[in-house]
Design a protein around this motif. Structure first.
Motif, PDB file in Angstrom:
ATOM      1  N   ALA A 179       0.809  -1.226   0.000  1.00  0.00           N
ATOM      2  CA  ALA A 179       0.000   0.000   0.000  1.00  0.00           C
ATOM      3  C   ALA A 179       0.843   1.278   0.000  1.00  0.00           C
ATOM      4  O   ALA A 179       0.589   2.185  -0.804  1.00  0.00           O
ATOM      5  N   PRO A 180       1.839   1.425   0.877  1.00  0.00           N
ATOM      6  CA  PRO A 180       2.626   2.663   0.825  1.00  0.00           C
ATOM      7  C   PRO A 180       3.415   2.821  -0.469  1.00  0.00           C
ATOM      8  O   PRO A 180       3.616   3.948  -0.942  1.00  0.00           O
ATOM      9  N   LEU A 181       3.853   1.704  -1.055  1.00  0.00           N
ATOM     10  CA  LEU A 181       4.534   1.796  -2.340  1.00  0.00           C
ATOM     11  C   LEU A 181       3.585   2.284  -3.433  1.00  0.00           C
ATOM     12  O   LEU A 181       3.959   3.115  -4.268  1.00  0.00           O
ATOM     13  N   LEU A 182       2.351   1.791  -3.420  1.00  0.00           N
ATOM     14  CA  LEU A 182       1.365   2.245  -4.398  1.00  0.00           C
ATOM     15  C   LEU A 182       1.004   3.712  -4.177  1.00  0.00           C
ATOM     16  O   LEU A 182       0.796   4.462  -5.141  1.00  0.00           O
ATOM     17  N   ALA A 183       0.931   4.120  -2.914  1.00  0.00           N
ATOM     18  CA  ALA A 183       0.620   5.518  -2.621  1.00  0.00           C
ATOM     19  C   ALA A 183       1.668   6.446  -3.217  1.00  0.00           C
ATOM     20  O   ALA A 183       1.341   7.525  -3.740  1.00  0.00           O
ATOM     21  N   ARG A 184       2.939   6.034  -3.158  1.00  0.00           N
ATOM     22  CA  ARG A 184       4.009   6.833  -3.757  1.00  0.00           C
ATOM     23  C   ARG A 184       4.029   6.675  -5.269  1.00  0.00           C
ATOM     24  O   ARG A 184       4.225   7.650  -6.003  1.00  0.00           O
ATOM     25  N   SER A 185       3.861   5.449  -5.731  1.00  0.00           N
ATOM     26  CA  SER A 185       3.925   5.174  -7.161  1.00  0.00           C
ATOM     27  C   SER A 185       2.864   5.953  -7.938  1.00  0.00           C
ATOM     28  O   SER A 185       3.146   6.550  -8.978  1.00  0.00           O
ATOM     29  N   LEU A 186       1.650   5.948  -7.419  1.00  0.00           N
ATOM     30  CA  LEU A 186       0.529   6.589  -8.116  1.00  0.00           C
ATOM     31  C   LEU A 186       0.276   8.015  -7.633  1.00  0.00           C
ATOM     32  O   LEU A 186      -0.649   8.667  -8.111  1.00  0.00           O
ATOM     33  N   ASP A 187       1.080   8.476  -6.687  1.00  0.00           N
ATOM     34  CA  ASP A 187       0.938   9.809  -6.088  1.00  0.00           C
ATOM     35  C   ASP A 187      -0.525  10.080  -5.709  1.00  0.00           C
ATOM     36  O   ASP A 187      -1.171  11.003  -6.210  1.00  0.00           O
ATOM     37  N   LEU A 188      -1.040   9.262  -4.813  1.00  0.00           N
ATOM     38  CA  LEU A 188      -2.438   9.353  -4.415  1.00  0.00           C
ATOM     39  C   LEU A 188      -2.754  10.608  -3.608  1.00  0.00           C
ATOM     40  O   LEU A 188      -3.920  10.851  -3.283  1.00  0.00           O
ATOM     41  N   ARG A 189      -1.732  11.416  -3.312  1.00  0.00           N
ATOM     42  CA  ARG A 189      -2.001  12.683  -2.636  1.00  0.00           C
ATOM     43  C   ARG A 189      -2.879  13.601  -3.477  1.00  0.00           C
ATOM     44  O   ARG A 189      -3.503  14.527  -2.956  1.00  0.00           O
ATOM     45  N   ARG A 190      -2.930  13.337  -4.765  1.00  0.00           N
ATOM     46  CA  ARG A 190      -3.792  14.135  -5.644  1.00  0.00           C
ATOM     47  C   ARG A 190      -5.266  13.937  -5.320  1.00  0.00           C
ATOM     48  O   ARG A 190      -6.105  14.770  -5.668  1.00  0.00           O
ATOM     49  N   PHE A 191      -5.593  12.834  -4.668  1.00  0.00           N
ATOM     50  CA  PHE A 191      -6.991  12.484  -4.447  1.00  0.00           C
ATOM     51  C   PHE A 191      -7.437  12.633  -2.996  1.00  0.00           C
ATOM     52  O   PHE A 191      -8.633  12.667  -2.718  1.00  0.00           O
ATOM     53  N   VAL A 192      -6.485  12.663  -2.074  1.00  0.00           N
ATOM     54  CA  VAL A 192      -6.833  12.809  -0.658  1.00  0.00           C
ATOM     55  C   VAL A 192      -5.903  13.826  -0.022  1.00  0.00           C
ATOM     56  O   VAL A 192      -4.756  13.980  -0.442  1.00  0.00           O
ATOM     57  N   GLY A 193      -6.418  14.528   0.984  1.00  0.00           N
ATOM     58  CA  GLY A 193      -5.616  15.496   1.710  1.00  0.00           C
ATOM     59  C   GLY A 193      -5.443  15.077   3.156  1.00  0.00           C
ATOM     60  O   GLY A 193      -5.978  14.050   3.589  1.00  0.00           O
ATOM     61  N   PRO A 194      -4.737  15.885   3.929  1.00  0.00           N
ATOM     62  CA  PRO A 194      -4.513  15.532   5.334  1.00  0.00           C
ATOM     63  C   PRO A 194      -5.785  15.515   6.169  1.00  0.00           C
ATOM     64  O   PRO A 194      -5.861  14.805   7.170  1.00  0.00           O
ATOM     65  N   ARG A 195      -6.782  16.280   5.756  1.00  0.00           N
ATOM     66  CA  ARG A 195      -8.025  16.322   6.529  1.00  0.00           C
ATOM     67  C   ARG A 195      -8.795  15.010   6.462  1.00  0.00           C
ATOM     68  O   ARG A 195      -9.665  14.750   7.297  1.00  0.00           O
ATOM     69  N   ALA A 196      -8.491  14.203   5.473  1.00  0.00           N
ATOM     70  CA  ALA A 196      -9.200  12.925   5.313  1.00  0.00           C
ATOM     71  C   ALA A 196      -8.626  11.827   6.197  1.00  0.00           C
ATOM     72  O   ALA A 196      -9.183  10.726   6.238  1.00  0.00           O
ATOM     73  N   LEU A 197      -7.538  12.117   6.911  1.00  0.00           N
ATOM     74  CA  LEU A 197      -6.842  11.057   7.620  1.00  0.00           C
ATOM     75  C   LEU A 197      -7.706  10.381   8.677  1.00  0.00           C
ATOM     76  O   LEU A 197      -7.695   9.150   8.811  1.00  0.00           O
ATOM     77  N   GLY A 198      -8.466  11.155   9.440  1.00  0.00           N
ATOM     78  CA  GLY A 198      -9.317  10.560  10.466  1.00  0.00           C
ATOM     79  C   GLY A 198     -10.333   9.608   9.873  1.00  0.00           C
ATOM     80  O   GLY A 198     -10.509   8.476  10.358  1.00  0.00           O
ATOM     81  N   ALA A 199     -10.998  10.051   8.796  1.00  0.00           N
ATOM     82  CA  ALA A 199     -11.994   9.208   8.144  1.00  0.00           C
ATOM     83  C   ALA A 199     -11.352   7.972   7.536  1.00  0.00           C
ATOM     84  O   ALA A 199     -11.890   6.857   7.637  1.00  0.00           O
ATOM     85  N   LEU A 200     -10.195   8.162   6.910  1.00  0.00           N
ATOM     86  CA  LEU A 200      -9.514   7.028   6.282  1.00  0.00           C
ATOM     87  C   LEU A 200      -9.014   6.021   7.314  1.00  0.00           C
ATOM     88  O   LEU A 200      -8.984   4.819   7.044  1.00  0.00           O
ATOM     89  N   THR A 201      -8.635   6.506   8.491  1.00  0.00           N
ATOM     90  CA  THR A 201      -8.226   5.588   9.554  1.00  0.00           C
ATOM     91  C   THR A 201      -9.389   4.693   9.957  1.00  0.00           C
ATOM     92  O   THR A 201      -9.243   3.478  10.131  1.00  0.00           O
ATOM     93  N   GLY A 202     -10.572   5.302  10.084  1.00  0.00           N
ATOM     94  CA  GLY A 202     -11.761   4.527  10.415  1.00  0.00           C
ATOM     95  C   GLY A 202     -12.167   3.582   9.302  1.00  0.00           C
ATOM     96  O   GLY A 202     -12.517   2.419   9.554  1.00  0.00           O
ATOM     97  N   ILE A 203     -12.108   4.065   8.057  1.00  0.00           N
ATOM     98  CA  ILE A 203     -12.486   3.234   6.914  1.00  0.00           C
ATOM     99  C   ILE A 203     -11.555   2.028   6.795  1.00  0.00           C
ATOM    100  O   ILE A 203     -11.994   0.902   6.564  1.00  0.00           O
TER     101      ILE A 203
END
Length: 209
Positions: free
Chosen positions: A58-82
């Protein structure tokens, strides 16, 4: 599938090609080598597989695909729960049994576990230190809780492994307990080390500047 993803990544994001190759190599190990097939026999191996999806692929894909374009830091709480909900959902015995009895459901499980974790990592990379540490520790706690539940259960839960563990010298309950210990100890410890690394990095002068 791995070749297609690698090709698309190299074409549309060549600046992160080292992460494309790394992610492809990890995916090859997880899905093409006997490790994945062995997970059909032993729940403990399937657990290692799932932990590797979340902590390595997962972290390799996050860097490879630069998923920061789709999520920001404010989403972290929701993503932790998801991420936690998805992880617990696929380890519910009836759902897990459905995944191992259907190729479609199996791949939905793999993609959802990996995807949720990849977006979590992408948000983590942008979050402030307190939020990143809190999210990492929360993930550690939920994984450790599931691991403890499986370790101390008085019976085996996962029907797909009732008749497959004996060949390896384990009862289904022993296999489940080993899986629980994997979640409870090394997997949870990995998240703790990540939290400590974030804290350590934040105290370095170069990070502060």
């Amino acid at each position: 599938m791995i070749t297609l993803c690698l090709g698309l990544g190299l074409r549309y994001a060549p600046q992160t090609k080292k992460y494309h190759f790394a992610a492809s190599g990890v995916a090859l190990i997880l899905f093409v080598t006997p490790l994945c097939a062995l997970g059909s026999a032993l729940f403990s191996i399937r657990t290692i597989h799932h932990v590797a999806l979340a902590l390595i692929l997962a972290p390799l894909l996050a860097r490879s695909l630069d998923l920061r374009r789709f999520v920001g830091p404010r989403a972290l709480g929701a993503l932790t729960g998801i991420q936690a909900i998805i992880f617990w959902f696929w380890h519910a015995p009836p759902v897990y049994s459905a995944a191992l009895s259907s190729d479609i459901v199996f791949w939905v499980m793999q993609l959802s576990l990996t995807g949720a974790a990849a977006f979590w990592w992408a948000s983590m990379r942008q979050a402030q230190v307190p939020a990143a540490v809190a999210a990492t520790l929360a993930t550690m706690v939920q994984m450790g809780a599931l691991g403890a539940l499986l370790t101390f259960a008085g019976r085996a839960f996962y029907a797909p492994h009732f008749a497959t563990t004996q060949a390896w010298g384990w009862t289904p309950l022993e296999d489940q307990q080993i899986a629980g210990l994997i979640m409870w100890a090394p997997a949870s410890a990995a998240y703790l080390l990540i939290a400590l690394a974030i804290l350590y990095r934040s105290m370095q002068p170069a990070y502060a500047r």
